[in-house]
Design an enzyme around this catalytic site. Sequence first.
Site, PDB file in Angstrom:
ATOM      1  N   ASN A   9      54.951   1.700   9.564  1.00  0.00           N
ATOM      2  CA  ASN A   9      55.755   1.745  10.792  1.00  0.00           C
ATOM      3  C   ASN A   9      56.985   0.862  10.578  1.00  0.00           C
ATOM      4  OD1 ASN A   9      56.809   1.588  13.357  1.00  0.00           O
ATOM      5  ND2 ASN A   9      55.115   0.406  14.219  1.00  0.00           N
ATOM      6  N   TRP A  10      58.120   1.518  10.366  1.00  0.00           N
ATOM      7  CA  TRP A  10      59.340   0.746  10.065  1.00  0.00           C
ATOM      8  C   TRP A  10      59.931   0.086  11.307  1.00  0.00           C
ATOM      9  CZ3 TRP A  10      62.914   3.995   6.325  1.00  0.00           C
ATOM     10  CH2 TRP A  10      62.197   4.291   5.156  1.00  0.00           C
ATOM     11  N   LYS A  11      59.475   0.483  12.466  1.00  0.00           N
ATOM     12  CA  LYS A  11      60.040  -0.006  13.743  1.00  0.00           C
ATOM     13  C   LYS A  11      61.561   0.188  13.738  1.00  0.00           C
ATOM     14  CE  LYS A  11      56.209  -3.156  13.995  1.00  0.00           C
ATOM     15  NZ  LYS A  11      55.612  -4.344  14.568  1.00  0.00           N
ATOM     16  N   HIS A  98      51.754   2.356  20.777  1.00  0.00           N
ATOM     17  CA  HIS A  98      51.904   1.077  20.055  1.00  0.00           C
ATOM     18  C   HIS A  98      52.036  -0.052  21.087  1.00  0.00           C
ATOM     19  CE1 HIS A  98      53.567  -2.091  17.563  1.00  0.00           C
ATOM     20  NE2 HIS A  98      53.070  -1.443  16.530  1.00  0.00           N
ATOM     21  N   GLU A 100      53.922  -2.500  21.259  1.00  0.00           N
ATOM     22  CA  GLU A 100      55.302  -2.821  21.651  1.00  0.00           C
ATOM     23  C   GLU A 100      55.793  -1.836  22.709  1.00  0.00           C
ATOM     24  OE1 GLU A 100      56.878  -2.892  17.670  1.00  0.00           O
ATOM     25  OE2 GLU A 100      55.683  -4.685  17.277  1.00  0.00           O
ATOM     26  N   GLU A 170      44.813  -2.294  16.627  1.00  0.00           N
ATOM     27  CA  GLU A 170      45.797  -3.322  16.322  1.00  0.00           C
ATOM     28  C   GLU A 170      45.672  -4.459  17.334  1.00  0.00           C
ATOM     29  OE1 GLU A 170      49.276  -1.627  13.974  1.00  0.00           O
ATOM     30  OE2 GLU A 170      49.733  -1.237  16.071  1.00  0.00           O
ATOM     31  N   GLY A 176      52.746  -8.787  13.589  1.00  0.00           N
ATOM     32  CA  GLY A 176      53.977  -9.492  13.254  1.00  0.00           C
ATOM     33  C   GLY A 176      53.861 -11.010  13.348  1.00  0.00           C
ATOM     34  N   SER A 216      49.514  -7.645  10.671  1.00  0.00           N
ATOM     35  CA  SER A 216      49.771  -8.544   9.533  1.00  0.00           C
ATOM     36  C   SER A 216      48.940  -8.189   8.296  1.00  0.00           C
ATOM     37  CB  SER A 216      49.546 -10.006   9.940  1.00  0.00           C
ATOM     38  OG  SER A 216      50.441 -10.360  10.984  1.00  0.00           O
ATOM     39  N   GLY A 237      53.246  -2.739   9.478  1.00  0.00           N
ATOM     40  CA  GLY A 237      54.598  -2.985   9.984  1.00  0.00           C
ATOM     41  C   GLY A 237      55.449  -3.639   8.911  1.00  0.00           C
ATOM     42  N   GLY A 238      55.566  -4.964   8.979  1.00  0.00           N
ATOM     43  CA  GLY A 238      56.459  -5.717   8.087  1.00  0.00           C
ATOM     44  C   GLY A 238      56.320  -5.355   6.617  1.00  0.00           C
TER      45      GLY A 238
HETATM   46  C1  PEP Z   1      52.509  -2.792  13.673  1.00  0.00           C
HETATM   47  O1  PEP Z   1      53.495  -3.046  14.329  1.00  0.00           O
HETATM   48  O2  PEP Z   1      51.915  -1.704  13.846  1.00  0.00           O
HETATM   49  C2  PEP Z   1      52.049  -3.792  12.723  1.00  0.00           C
HETATM   50  C3  PEP Z   1      50.817  -3.723  12.301  1.00  0.00           C
HETATM   51  O3  PEP Z   1      52.949  -4.763  12.352  1.00  0.00           O
HETATM   52  P1  PEP Z   1      52.728  -5.929  11.259  1.00  0.00           P
HETATM   53  O4  PEP Z   1      52.069  -5.285  10.066  1.00  0.00           O
HETATM   54  O5  PEP Z   1      54.102  -6.414  10.946  1.00  0.00           O
HETATM   55  O6  PEP Z   1      51.853  -6.940  11.893  1.00  0.00           O
END
Ligand code: PEP
Length: 253
Positions: A9-11, A98, A100, A170, A176, A216, A237-238
């Site tokens: 997920n590049w956001k 998600h 967010e 999640e 994040g 994470s 994500g990251g």
């Molecule tokens: C996400 O936003 O779905 C996610 C898991 O982010 P991160 O890996 O950066 O925690």
Amino acid sequence: MRKHIVAGNWKMNKTFEEAEELIDNLMTALEQTELDKNTLMVVCPPFPYLEMCSEYSEDSYFMPGAQNVSDQESGAYTGEVSAAMLQSLEIAYCIVGHSERRAYYGETDAIVAAKVNQLLAHDIRPIVCCGEVLEEREAGKQLEVVERQIRDGLFHLTAEQMGEVVIAYEPVWAIGTGKTATPEQAQEIHAHIRNLVKKQYGDKVADDLSILYGGSCKPSNAREIFAQPDVDGGLIGGAALKADDFMAIAKAF
Ligand code: PEP
């Protein structure tokens, strides 16, 4: 055997040139590495890059995914993107619910359910996110919260439709933040989700359901999380913003 899925997920990150470079690097890495035959890689860039991602995916081993979709079919909904539009770009997956989007854009379980319906009507597999916030975990309410999100977002589906769904657990406190759920914490919730699905839809649908962990997840912790019996991959994500890290996670099975 149910599919292992590693979805990036590049956001809201990357310019067009940076996005092309990342896809290019991923394709090179995929050419040089053999992923486990049962592992599927999904790349979810921002909307403007979906067409490019979809075209590149034709010559590679990843599937294109979107990060969001409208809950409406079509019409006067300025700024929205419909499931039919995603289908016309041959987008295979789409993230829904998600945390967010739940926190910043008021995405409720009812909206999640409507988005899931739109996607399934257009042959796109939803990756439905669930997970508790820190206060809910501290109050011991994580199982209850996830149960509500799964029931209200998904249990209106038929068994056949449920067979198309991917779920991502999640914990919001891990997204994040650099804080990862322990493998045991992830396994507890994943097993709970599979049990709920089993009660509602029976053994076959539950056994075939891919349940991803997100929060994470990185090359250094993916292996022990993915080793849990009910963890079937990750929503990343990251670490999905660097081809090497994302590939290392995809190879963690
Ligand atoms: C996400 O936003 O779905 C996610 C898991 O982010 P991160 O890996 O950066 O925690």
